[in-house]
Design a protein around this motif. Sequence first.
Motif, PDB file in Angstrom:
ATOM      1  N   LEU A  56      28.141  -5.495 -17.717  1.00  0.00           N
ATOM      2  CA  LEU A  56      27.126  -4.985 -16.856  1.00  0.00           C
ATOM      3  C   LEU A  56      25.790  -5.905 -16.610  1.00  0.00           C
ATOM      4  O   LEU A  56      25.426  -6.280 -15.685  1.00  0.00           O
ATOM      5  CB  LEU A  56      26.639  -3.545 -17.121  1.00  0.00           C
ATOM      6  CG  LEU A  56      25.376  -2.976 -16.325  1.00  0.00           C
ATOM      7  CD1 LEU A  56      25.779  -2.833 -14.815  1.00  0.00           C
ATOM      8  CD2 LEU A  56      25.027  -1.749 -17.015  1.00  0.00           C
ATOM      9  N   TYR A  59      26.723  -9.180 -14.813  1.00  0.00           N
ATOM     10  CA  TYR A  59      26.708  -8.731 -13.234  1.00  0.00           C
ATOM     11  C   TYR A  59      25.298  -8.749 -12.872  1.00  0.00           C
ATOM     12  O   TYR A  59      24.854  -9.238 -11.815  1.00  0.00           O
ATOM     13  CB  TYR A  59      27.381  -7.750 -12.896  1.00  0.00           C
ATOM     14  CG  TYR A  59      27.539  -7.218 -11.553  1.00  0.00           C
ATOM     15  CD1 TYR A  59      28.327  -8.180 -10.580  1.00  0.00           C
ATOM     16  CD2 TYR A  59      26.763  -6.326 -10.799  1.00  0.00           C
ATOM     17  CE1 TYR A  59      28.249  -7.978  -9.186  1.00  0.00           C
ATOM     18  CE2 TYR A  59      26.705  -6.080  -9.536  1.00  0.00           C
ATOM     19  CZ  TYR A  59      27.536  -7.028  -8.683  1.00  0.00           C
ATOM     20  OH  TYR A  59      27.683  -6.947  -7.373  1.00  0.00           O
ATOM     21  N   LEU A 107      30.946 -11.044  -5.006  1.00  0.00           N
ATOM     22  CA  LEU A 107      32.311 -10.497  -4.853  1.00  0.00           C
ATOM     23  C   LEU A 107      33.379 -11.285  -4.835  1.00  0.00           C
ATOM     24  O   LEU A 107      34.200 -11.562  -5.767  1.00  0.00           O
ATOM     25  CB  LEU A 107      32.297  -9.050  -4.297  1.00  0.00           C
ATOM     26  CG  LEU A 107      34.078  -8.596  -3.900  1.00  0.00           C
ATOM     27  CD1 LEU A 107      34.038  -8.103  -5.385  1.00  0.00           C
ATOM     28  CD2 LEU A 107      33.822  -7.757  -2.883  1.00  0.00           C
ATOM     29  N   CYS A 159      28.447   0.191  -3.168  1.00  0.00           N
ATOM     30  CA  CYS A 159      29.201   0.450  -4.432  1.00  0.00           C
ATOM     31  C   CYS A 159      30.655   0.332  -4.549  1.00  0.00           C
ATOM     32  O   CYS A 159      30.778  -0.319  -5.825  1.00  0.00           O
ATOM     33  CB  CYS A 159      29.239   2.172  -4.487  1.00  0.00           C
ATOM     34  SG  CYS A 159      27.534   2.900  -4.583  1.00  0.00           S
ATOM     35  N   MET A 160      31.318   0.096  -3.608  1.00  0.00           N
ATOM     36  CA  MET A 160      32.640  -0.413  -3.644  1.00  0.00           C
ATOM     37  C   MET A 160      32.578  -2.043  -4.120  1.00  0.00           C
ATOM     38  O   MET A 160      33.394  -2.341  -4.909  1.00  0.00           O
ATOM     39  CB  MET A 160      33.526  -0.487  -2.512  1.00  0.00           C
ATOM     40  CG  MET A 160      34.850  -0.822  -2.612  1.00  0.00           C
ATOM     41  SD  MET A 160      35.772  -0.902  -0.875  1.00  0.00           S
ATOM     42  CE  MET A 160      35.120  -2.080  -0.085  1.00  0.00           C
ATOM     43  N   VAL A 162      30.209  -3.499  -5.881  1.00  0.00           N
ATOM     44  CA  VAL A 162      29.715  -3.669  -7.029  1.00  0.00           C
ATOM     45  C   VAL A 162      30.769  -3.243  -8.047  1.00  0.00           C
ATOM     46  O   VAL A 162      31.160  -3.961  -9.104  1.00  0.00           O
ATOM     47  CB  VAL A 162      28.594  -2.731  -7.213  1.00  0.00           C
ATOM     48  CG1 VAL A 162      28.186  -2.564  -8.704  1.00  0.00           C
ATOM     49  CG2 VAL A 162      27.077  -3.335  -6.390  1.00  0.00           C
ATOM     50  N   TYR A 163      31.512  -2.218  -7.883  1.00  0.00           N
ATOM     51  CA  TYR A 163      32.650  -1.737  -8.729  1.00  0.00           C
ATOM     52  C   TYR A 163      33.624  -2.854  -8.632  1.00  0.00           C
ATOM     53  O   TYR A 163      34.164  -3.241  -9.928  1.00  0.00           O
ATOM     54  CB  TYR A 163      33.173  -0.595  -8.212  1.00  0.00           C
ATOM     55  CG  TYR A 163      34.564  -0.005  -8.915  1.00  0.00           C
ATOM     56  CD1 TYR A 163      34.331   0.374 -10.208  1.00  0.00           C
ATOM     57  CD2 TYR A 163      35.839  -0.224  -8.226  1.00  0.00           C
ATOM     58  CE1 TYR A 163      35.530   0.627 -10.948  1.00  0.00           C
ATOM     59  CE2 TYR A 163      36.904  -0.031  -8.919  1.00  0.00           C
ATOM     60  CZ  TYR A 163      36.790   0.691 -10.322  1.00  0.00           C
ATOM     61  OH  TYR A 163      37.979   1.031 -10.941  1.00  0.00           O
ATOM     62  N   LEU A 164      34.071  -3.350  -7.548  1.00  0.00           N
ATOM     63  CA  LEU A 164      35.074  -4.598  -7.394  1.00  0.00           C
ATOM     64  C   LEU A 164      34.815  -5.962  -8.186  1.00  0.00           C
ATOM     65  O   LEU A 164      35.259  -6.220  -8.864  1.00  0.00           O
ATOM     66  CB  LEU A 164      35.699  -4.666  -6.153  1.00  0.00           C
ATOM     67  CG  LEU A 164      36.447  -3.777  -5.377  1.00  0.00           C
ATOM     68  CD1 LEU A 164      36.703  -4.195  -3.976  1.00  0.00           C
ATOM     69  CD2 LEU A 164      37.555  -3.320  -6.191  1.00  0.00           C
ATOM     70  N   SER A 165      33.235  -6.083  -7.974  1.00  0.00           N
ATOM     71  CA  SER A 165      32.876  -7.202  -8.744  1.00  0.00           C
ATOM     72  C   SER A 165      32.993  -7.018 -10.434  1.00  0.00           C
ATOM     73  O   SER A 165      33.244  -7.962 -11.063  1.00  0.00           O
ATOM     74  CB  SER A 165      31.434  -7.651  -8.259  1.00  0.00           C
ATOM     75  OG  SER A 165      31.324  -7.810  -7.071  1.00  0.00           O
ATOM     76  N   MET A 166      32.398  -5.861 -10.552  1.00  0.00           N
ATOM     77  CA  MET A 166      32.598  -5.393 -12.056  1.00  0.00           C
ATOM     78  C   MET A 166      33.910  -5.673 -12.767  1.00  0.00           C
ATOM     79  O   MET A 166      34.241  -6.158 -13.978  1.00  0.00           O
ATOM     80  CB  MET A 166      31.568  -4.449 -12.418  1.00  0.00           C
ATOM     81  CG  MET A 166      30.272  -4.708 -12.151  1.00  0.00           C
ATOM     82  SD  MET A 166      29.359  -3.166 -12.793  1.00  0.00           S
ATOM     83  CE  MET A 166      29.360  -3.251 -14.320  1.00  0.00           C
ATOM     84  N   LEU A 167      34.750  -5.228 -11.945  1.00  0.00           N
ATOM     85  CA  LEU A 167      36.256  -5.166 -12.438  1.00  0.00           C
ATOM     86  C   LEU A 167      36.454  -6.372 -12.453  1.00  0.00           C
ATOM     87  O   LEU A 167      37.470  -6.621 -13.335  1.00  0.00           O
ATOM     88  CB  LEU A 167      37.002  -4.121 -11.444  1.00  0.00           C
ATOM     89  CG  LEU A 167      38.471  -3.798 -11.579  1.00  0.00           C
ATOM     90  CD1 LEU A 167      38.440  -2.973 -12.845  1.00  0.00           C
ATOM     91  CD2 LEU A 167      39.344  -3.348 -10.388  1.00  0.00           C
TER      92      LEU A 167
END
Length: 177
Positions: A56, A59, A107, A159-160, A162-167
């Motif tokens: 986190l 990112y 991303l 949100c998708m 950000v989630y994929l970037s963090m994943l």
Amino acid sequence: MNYVAISYLVFFILFANGYHEYLLYSLLPIAFNGIYHFVNTNSLRKLTQQIDYSVLRDYIYLIGSQLINIVFYSIPMLICMVVLGLFDRHSIEALAVIVVSVLMFSLVGILFPPYEDNPFSIMISFFIIFSLGIFLAFMIFILQLSVLYNIILFMMLVCMVVYLSMLGLVKLKEESF
């Protein structure tokens, strides 16, 4: 610095031709640097992974540093627009597009890092961003939703991303160890 020069050149061309509602879109070349930002900061990331790494925090630093960079370079543009009375609703929309562009370019820079300026990574990146943009435009056009639902759809996309970037950062961290 090339992206900054291109941004200012585009700004002056748009200004000279009277396209005042599109002036801040000239910051998109600077946002494009998000593709390379992950690779450019990889040596710092490797150092923090050995000490105290947080996905986190990484990112937030990755996105925050790009946004600070864009804000810094956009100050003269914004001052010019405010003084001339050109800062309006279109400018706020353009700033939102710039923020989302930073997220999306980051991303694809994380998922397909362009190590050694690999042109295929960049082409795949453009394809992904173009596909996401077409998908969003298609959803907005076909569904003919109200402004509130369009904003909700847009926020779901953010949100998708950000989630994929963090994943992606988590997977890259696992691969490095």
